[in-house]
Design a protein around this motif. Structure first.
Motif, short mmCIF file in Angstrom:
data_model
loop_
_atom_site.label_atom_id
_atom_site.label_comp_id
_atom_site.label_asym_id
_atom_site.label_seq_id
_atom_site.Cartn_x
_atom_site.Cartn_y
_atom_site.Cartn_z
N TYR A 116 25.84 12.46 13.75
CA TYR A 116 24.27 12.44 12.99
C TYR A 116 24.09 14.21 13.17
O TYR A 116 24.10 14.75 14.04
N ASP A 117 23.36 14.82 12.12
CA ASP A 117 23.16 15.83 11.98
C ASP A 117 21.43 15.82 12.24
O ASP A 117 20.71 15.00 11.59
N PHE A 118 20.97 16.99 12.86
CA PHE A 118 19.62 17.13 13.17
C PHE A 118 19.01 17.28 11.62
O PHE A 118 19.51 18.16 10.97
N TRP A 119 17.74 16.77 11.52
CA TRP A 119 17.27 16.78 10.15
C TRP A 119 15.77 17.27 10.45
O TRP A 119 15.28 18.12 9.67
N GLN A 120 15.05 16.70 11.18
CA GLN A 120 13.60 17.30 11.66
C GLN A 120 13.09 16.73 13.04
O GLN A 120 13.29 15.84 13.13
N ASN A 121 12.09 17.47 13.41
CA ASN A 121 11.24 17.18 14.64
C ASN A 121 9.76 17.33 14.13
O ASN A 121 9.35 18.53 13.72
N THR A 122 9.14 16.30 14.36
CA THR A 122 7.56 16.60 14.01
C THR A 122 6.99 16.18 15.21
O THR A 122 7.09 15.23 16.00
N LYS A 143 15.53 4.23 6.46
CA LYS A 143 15.81 5.48 6.61
C LYS A 143 14.68 6.69 6.78
O LYS A 143 14.78 7.75 7.21
N HIS A 144 13.24 6.20 6.16
CA HIS A 144 12.29 6.88 6.39
C HIS A 144 11.22 6.50 7.01
O HIS A 144 10.37 7.15 7.19
N ASP A 145 11.27 5.56 7.42
CA ASP A 145 10.22 4.46 8.29
C ASP A 145 10.20 4.30 9.56
O ASP A 145 11.35 3.69 10.03
N VAL A 146 9.39 4.69 10.47
CA VAL A 146 9.48 4.39 11.83
C VAL A 146 8.41 4.02 12.40
O VAL A 146 7.31 4.49 12.07
N TYR A 147 8.18 3.06 13.42
CA TYR A 147 7.31 2.74 14.13
C TYR A 147 7.07 3.05 15.76
O TYR A 147 8.24 3.02 16.29
N LEU A 148 6.09 3.57 16.28
CA LEU A 148 6.15 3.77 17.61
C LEU A 148 4.75 3.78 18.37
O LEU A 148 3.86 3.78 17.54
N VAL A 149 4.71 3.69 19.58
CA VAL A 149 3.56 3.75 20.25
C VAL A 149 3.10 4.91 20.81
O VAL A 149 3.74 5.73 21.20
N SER A 150 1.79 5.14 20.44
CA SER A 150 1.07 6.41 20.64
C SER A 150 -0.27 5.99 21.43
O SER A 150 -1.08 5.71 20.78
N SER A 151 -0.42 6.01 22.85
CA SER A 151 -1.45 5.69 23.85
C SER A 151 -1.71 4.21 23.46
O SER A 151 -0.91 3.42 23.56
N TYR A 152 -3.06 4.08 22.74
CA TYR A 152 -3.55 2.64 22.78
C TYR A 152 -3.18 2.28 21.09
O TYR A 152 -3.74 1.36 20.65
N SER A 153 -2.19 2.97 20.37
CA SER A 153 -1.98 2.60 18.89
C SER A 153 -0.61 2.43 18.71
O SER A 153 0.24 3.11 19.35
N HIS A 156 2.87 4.20 12.33
CA HIS A 156 3.83 4.38 11.49
C HIS A 156 3.85 5.77 10.88
O HIS A 156 3.17 6.48 10.63
N TRP A 157 5.27 6.11 11.09
CA TRP A 157 5.59 7.64 10.37
C TRP A 157 6.44 7.60 9.24
O TRP A 157 7.15 6.72 9.12
N SER A 158 6.17 8.05 8.06
CA SER A 158 6.87 8.22 6.92
C SER A 158 7.50 9.73 7.00
O SER A 158 6.93 10.62 6.51
N SER A 159 8.86 9.55 7.15
CA SER A 159 9.44 11.06 6.88
C SER A 159 9.62 11.32 5.70
O SER A 159 9.83 12.74 5.22
N LEU A 160 9.39 10.36 4.54
CA LEU A 160 9.55 10.87 3.25
C LEU A 160 8.33 11.71 2.85
O LEU A 160 8.28 12.79 2.12
N SER A 161 7.15 11.14 3.23
CA SER A 161 6.02 11.72 2.70
C SER A 161 5.30 12.74 3.91
O SER A 161 4.24 13.41 3.71
#
Length: 446
Positions: A116-122, A143-153, A156-161
């Motif tokens: 796996y090659d590094f693509w981006q860090n946000t 491959k573009h959509d990921v969900y994660l916990v951030s504090s009390y929320s 969703h992050w879209s790497s495409l947009s």
């Protein structure tokens, strides 16, 4: 697992924050690892700073640090800081002096794999951790959509947009908008999320008081709320969503009250409840849904019948408590991750000993994932290192992904094309994305 009491929850921030390993790491007056302002007045500045410090693959190829850390302006080199982290990072043990396996006892692996090659860090999305032992807080659905916990929320992050959106906020009152038997219509207030699972359109969040919040991503509001137990030590440690042989969607919750509960999301009802003699930290269901791997507050894991809960075989070899498990798609191989810094690979056809014993660098193996095609297995340490093994070659070769910060979770996309890693740090918290290396790419032809 350790109960959420006293100073243990400060373990991650106090003992392993990046600033603590080297006191004289400064960048323009800010201590490496210091918290950033979270006031509303600073949102615009923070947003601008995040855009400036995100790193792309093109920038990384030109020499920029993938996390945007300005090593040339710091008083310590990356190599020296890495050595300091290796020497000073404190691995948590539930069984003191449980010891480490010798190099001779561990499998010999060859580093240098490039899968796996590094693509981006946000840094636009910053995943957070509430319990230092629970690290399943990042899930990819494409491959573009990921969900994660951030504090009390839950975000969703879209790497495409390159856009983030809030899916669920649990800081206030959350109640189901649908009526189902057994659902707590009064809902919950200020839920502290301990674990997360997302598959297709279903999202399940588990909480510190045994809460389970179920939301379909294509429906407004929350569909179902349940509390697994009212025990004092009620943390929901892990959740796994799967398709039942009947075709219905189910999920399994592992709990600190020693229980494993199976819920049918077609009927919104509890279908099974198994109890064990120790807190269950993680479970994984075999691809044919016949066997369950159970790991928790016991050095020995269990392979049990998923219909009856009866033990088929004990798994001996680990020295401390386990917090991760995963099945290979072939249904024969599975893996368990432990606080003894190892991941053990097993074969159901011969459980007398492990197929492989894979050792981490810093600490416990907190997360394990296989790609859907079975080619690769990734294991995450508590911080700094994610190891990607070539399962096809017998786990003898690996790619070591090296960065700085606590790991909140990792997830392969269902099509295996992307690997997402959540990094928790007060200054450099972010989301890393790696893309699967292919021999031929469209751009190479142009």
């Amino acid at each position: 697992m350790a109960q959420r009491q006293g100073d243990e929850m400060e373990y991650v921030a106090d003992d392993n924050e990046m600033a603590d390993a080297e006191d004289d790491i400064y960048f323009r007056g800010r201590v490496f690892g210091d918290s950033e302002s979270e006031s509303d007045d600073d949102d615009e500045y923070e947003s601008m700073e995040n855009r400036m410090t995100d790193t792309t693959a093109a920038e990384a190829r030109k020499g920029k640090d993938i996390q945007g850390i300005p090593w040339d302006r710091l008083s310590i080199s990356r190599e020296k800081y890495r050595q300091t982290r290796l020497e000073q990072y404190k691995n948590y043990e539930n069984i003191p002096q449980s010891g480490e396996l010798s190099e001779k006892e561990c499998s010999q692996t060859y580093k240098g794999g490039k899968y796996y090659d590094f693509w981006q860090n946000t840094r636009s999305v910053k995943s957070t951790i509430l319990h230092f032992q629970l690290r399943n807080l990042v899930w990819s659905t494409s491959k573009h959509d990921v969900y994660l916990v951030s504090s009390y929320s839950i975000m969703h992050w879209s790497s495409l947009s390159s856009k983030k959106s809030e899916i669920l906020n649990v800081s206030g009152h959350v109640a189901p908008c649908e009526k189902h038997p057994g659902s707590l219509l009064e809902g919950f207030t200020q839920t502290q999320i301990s674990t997360l699972a997302v598959r297709d359109n279903l999202l399940i969040a588990g909480g510190f008081q045994g809460e389970l919040i179920c939301k379909y991503l294509d429906r407004p509001g929350v569909s179902f709320c349940s509390r697994t137990t009212y025990d004092d030590n009620a943390i929901t440690n892990a959740v796994e969503i799967y398709e039942h042989p009947s075709g219905a969607v189910h999920f399994m919750a592992s709990n600190n009250d020693c229980g494993v509960r199976d819920f049918d999301m077609e009927k919104f009802q509890l279908s099974k409840h198994f109890s064990f003699s120790w807190p269950v930290n993680h479970t994984s269901l075999s691809p044919d849904a016949k066997l369950l791997v159970i790991v928790g507050d016991n050095p020995e894991g269990l392979l049990v019948d998923s219909q009856t809960g009866k033990t088929v075989k004990s798994l001996s070899g680990h020295l401390d408590y386990s917090f991760a498990s995963a099945w290979h798609p072939d249904g024969h191989i599975f893996a368990t991750g432990n606080q003894d810094k190892t991941c053990r690979v097993w074969d159901v056809r011969n459980l007398s000993k492990s197929v492989a014993v894979l050792k981490g660098n810093l600490g416990a193996i907190r997360s394990i994932r296989f790609t859907s095609d079975g080619r690769f297995m990734a294991m995450a340490e508590p911080a700094d290192f994610v190891h990607v093994y070539d399962a096809k070659s017998g786990f003898e070769k690996e790619q070591e992904i090296d960065f700085f910060g606590e790991i909140s979770g990792l997830s392969f996309s269902p099509d295996t094309e992307s690997l997402f890693i959540g990094v928790w740090d007060r200054t450099y918290g972010s989301l890393l994305q790696y893309n699967r290396r292919r021999n031929y790419k469209y751009l190479d032809c142009m």
